[in-house]
Design a protein around this motif. Sequence first.
Motif, short mmCIF file in Angstrom:
data_model
loop_
_atom_site.label_atom_id
_atom_site.label_comp_id
_atom_site.label_asym_id
_atom_site.label_seq_id
_atom_site.Cartn_x
_atom_site.Cartn_y
_atom_site.Cartn_z
N PRO A 108 0.82 -1.21 0.00
CA PRO A 108 0.00 0.00 0.00
C PRO A 108 0.86 1.27 0.00
CG PRO A 108 -0.82 -1.58 1.61
CD PRO A 108 0.49 -2.11 1.11
N ALA A 109 0.41 2.27 -0.73
CA ALA A 109 1.13 3.53 -0.79
C ALA A 109 1.27 4.13 0.60
CB ALA A 109 0.39 4.51 -1.70
N GLY A 110 2.47 4.59 0.93
CA GLY A 110 2.71 5.22 2.22
C GLY A 110 3.10 4.28 3.34
N ALA A 138 3.00 1.83 18.81
CA ALA A 138 2.51 3.21 18.79
C ALA A 138 3.04 3.99 19.97
CB ALA A 138 0.98 3.21 18.77
N LYS A 139 3.13 3.34 21.14
CA LYS A 139 3.69 4.01 22.32
C LYS A 139 5.18 4.31 22.14
CE LYS A 139 2.45 2.74 26.48
NZ LYS A 139 2.18 1.89 27.66
N GLN A 140 5.84 3.57 21.24
CA GLN A 140 7.25 3.83 20.94
C GLN A 140 7.40 5.00 19.96
OE1 GLN A 140 10.22 2.08 21.82
NE2 GLN A 140 9.15 0.80 23.29
N GLY A 141 6.27 5.57 19.54
CA GLY A 141 6.31 6.69 18.62
C GLY A 141 6.22 6.32 17.16
N ARG A 142 5.95 5.04 16.87
CA ARG A 142 5.84 4.62 15.48
C ARG A 142 4.43 4.87 14.96
NH1 ARG A 142 10.36 4.91 13.82
NH2 ARG A 142 10.22 3.30 12.20
N LYS A 143 4.31 5.11 13.66
CA LYS A 143 3.02 5.21 13.00
C LYS A 143 2.62 3.80 12.59
CE LYS A 143 4.09 9.82 11.19
NZ LYS A 143 4.38 10.61 9.95
N VAL A 144 1.57 3.29 13.21
CA VAL A 144 1.25 1.86 13.13
C VAL A 144 -0.14 1.64 12.55
CG1 VAL A 144 1.12 -0.31 14.40
CG2 VAL A 144 2.66 1.50 15.19
N GLY A 145 -0.24 0.66 11.66
CA GLY A 145 -1.54 0.18 11.19
C GLY A 145 -1.74 -1.26 11.62
N LEU A 146 -2.99 -1.66 11.76
CA LEU A 146 -3.33 -3.04 12.15
C LEU A 146 -4.42 -3.54 11.22
CD1 LEU A 146 -3.17 -5.49 14.05
CD2 LEU A 146 -4.77 -4.32 15.57
N LEU A 147 -4.10 -4.54 10.42
CA LEU A 147 -5.06 -5.15 9.50
C LEU A 147 -5.48 -6.51 10.03
CD1 LEU A 147 -6.63 -5.51 6.88
CD2 LEU A 147 -4.51 -6.23 5.77
N GLY A 213 -5.41 -2.69 -0.72
CA GLY A 213 -5.27 -1.72 -1.79
C GLY A 213 -6.25 -0.58 -1.79
N GLN A 214 -7.44 -0.75 -1.18
CA GLN A 214 -8.44 0.31 -1.22
C GLN A 214 -8.55 1.10 0.08
OE1 GLN A 214 -11.39 -2.47 -3.82
NE2 GLN A 214 -12.31 -0.55 -3.13
N VAL A 215 -7.86 0.66 1.11
CA VAL A 215 -7.90 1.38 2.38
C VAL A 215 -6.91 2.55 2.34
CG1 VAL A 215 -7.39 1.22 4.86
CG2 VAL A 215 -8.66 -0.60 3.72
N ASN A 216 -7.34 3.69 2.81
CA ASN A 216 -6.48 4.87 2.88
C ASN A 216 -5.62 4.78 4.15
OD1 ASN A 216 -5.31 7.39 2.61
ND2 ASN A 216 -7.11 8.50 3.37
N TRP A 217 -4.56 4.00 4.08
CA TRP A 217 -3.73 3.74 5.26
C TRP A 217 -2.94 4.97 5.70
CZ3 TRP A 217 -4.63 -0.23 8.21
CH2 TRP A 217 -5.15 -1.41 7.66
N GLY A 218 -2.66 5.90 4.78
CA GLY A 218 -1.84 7.05 5.14
C GLY A 218 -0.38 6.65 5.24
N GLU A 219 0.39 7.50 5.92
CA GLU A 219 1.82 7.24 6.10
C GLU A 219 2.03 6.37 7.33
OE1 GLU A 219 4.25 8.19 4.00
OE2 GLU A 219 2.72 9.08 2.69
N LYS A 241 1.40 -12.17 -3.10
CA LYS A 241 0.89 -10.96 -3.75
C LYS A 241 1.26 -9.67 -3.02
CE LYS A 241 -1.48 -13.27 -6.90
NZ LYS A 241 -1.13 -13.24 -8.35
N THR A 242 1.94 -9.76 -1.87
CA THR A 242 2.24 -8.58 -1.07
C THR A 242 3.72 -8.58 -0.72
OG1 THR A 242 0.02 -8.78 -0.11
CG2 THR A 242 1.54 -7.25 0.95
N VAL A 243 4.30 -7.39 -0.67
CA VAL A 243 5.70 -7.25 -0.26
C VAL A 243 5.74 -7.30 1.27
CG1 VAL A 243 7.75 -5.79 -0.31
CG2 VAL A 243 6.19 -5.83 -2.28
N LEU A 244 6.18 -8.42 1.81
CA LEU A 244 6.23 -8.61 3.26
C LEU A 244 7.67 -8.49 3.75
CD1 LEU A 244 3.84 -11.69 3.70
CD2 LEU A 244 3.27 -9.25 3.83
N ASN A 245 7.83 -7.83 4.90
CA ASN A 245 9.16 -7.68 5.49
C ASN A 245 9.50 -8.78 6.49
OD1 ASN A 245 8.11 -4.69 4.88
ND2 ASN A 245 10.31 -4.79 4.59
N GLY A 246 8.49 -9.53 6.92
CA GLY A 246 8.79 -10.62 7.85
C GLY A 246 7.56 -11.14 8.54
#
Length: 357
Positions: A108-110, A138-147, A213-219, A241-246
Motif C-alpha cells: 500500500p502507498a505510504g 505506537a507508544k514507541q512513537g511509530r506510525k502503526v496500522g493493524l489489519l 489496496g483500497q484502504v487509505n492507510w496514510g503514512e 501478492k504482497t511485499v512482506l518484510n517478515g
Amino acid sequence: MAVTTADIETALSQIELPDGGTLVSRDLLRAMQIDGDTVRFVIEAASPNEAKMMEPLRAAAERCVAALPGVAKASVALTAHGPAAPAQPAPSLKVGGHPKPQAGPMKPAGVDRILVVGSGKGGVGKSTVSSNLAVALAKQGRKVGLLDADIYGPSQPRMMGISKRPASPDGKTIEPLHAHGVTLMSIGLMLDPDKAVVWRGPMLMGALQQMLGQVNWGELDVLIVDLPPGTGDVQLTLCQKTVLNGAIIVSTPQDVALIDARKAIDMFNTLKTPILGLVENMSVFHCPECGHEAHIFGHGGVANEANDMGVPLLAQLPIDLDTRLGGDGGAPVALGDGPVAAAYAKLAEGLVKGGMA
C-alpha cells in the motif's frame, strides 16, 4: 505504611455512582494489584456505552487512590463486559468478489514495512499479541496500522474497542478507523457481526486485496497483519501478492501447539517470507494472591524451537487476568504500565531497534 486493598476499597466507597451505589457496593472493581507504592485496577462496566460515560468516574477513582498515604501512582482502566453498541449502516461498498489482476507483489502507498503475525493453530493468542504489539509500537512513537486478515473470525474490532463502520465516500476508497494510536481495518467492521462469512476462496482473496489496496492507510512506519490460524488461502495470497518484510510466529509452549507452529514456519520458509522470530504466549501464570508460578501449558517449548531453528525468541508473555479484561473491553493491556505491558514494550523496542518496525 503500605496501602492495603481494604484502604483502597474504603476510599472508593466514598465515590457515588450517578444511578446510585458505589464502585465497591456495585462490585465493579477487577484485577486489583498493589505493587509497592503503585496501585492498578480495572473498573468493569455493564456495557461499552456505559463505560464511555464512566470516564469522569474513572478519573475520580484514580485521583482518590493516588491521594492515599503510601501510594505514589494509581492506574485505573475502564472495560466492559456487555455487548458492543449497534453498528452504523454499512458503507456503500461491495466487499469480497474475485480479486483483480496485479502485475506483481504490491505494498500500500505510504506503508514502509509490513509484518504478519501468524500461528499454526487457533487459540494461542495470536490476535491478542497482534493488537498489543500494535499498541506497544505506537507508544514507541511509530506510525502503526493493524489489519485484521482473519476473515472468518475477526476479533480486532472488539479487542481495540471499535464498532463503528468505516466510511467510503466514493464507494471505492475505504477510510480506516483509529484507536489507541493505531490505524485499524477489519472485515469485521464491514459485515453484520451476527452473520457467518460463507465465502469461497476467490471472495476471500478479493476482500483481502480490498483491505490492502483500497484502504487509505496514510503514512505508516509499519503495518501489522493479524493472520487467520493455519496455512490456507489468506497466508498464501499475502506471501505471493504482497511485499512482506517478515513474519512473527506465535505459539504456546505445549507440544500440540508446536506441532502446528512448525507447519506455519515451514510455509513461510517455502514462500520465502523471512521469519523474524517466535513469541511464546501464555508462558507462565503468576497467582495474584500467593505469587505462585505455574506453567499451565508447559515450559520452554517455544524457546527450544527457536534455538533449533536459529531464530530469535522475541518474547515470553505470561497469561493473566488483565490481558483478558483488556481484550474483552477494547483496551489492550499494553496501554497500561504493568508487567505484561512492560513485556510488550520490550518486544516493540526490540523490533524498532532491529529495524524491523
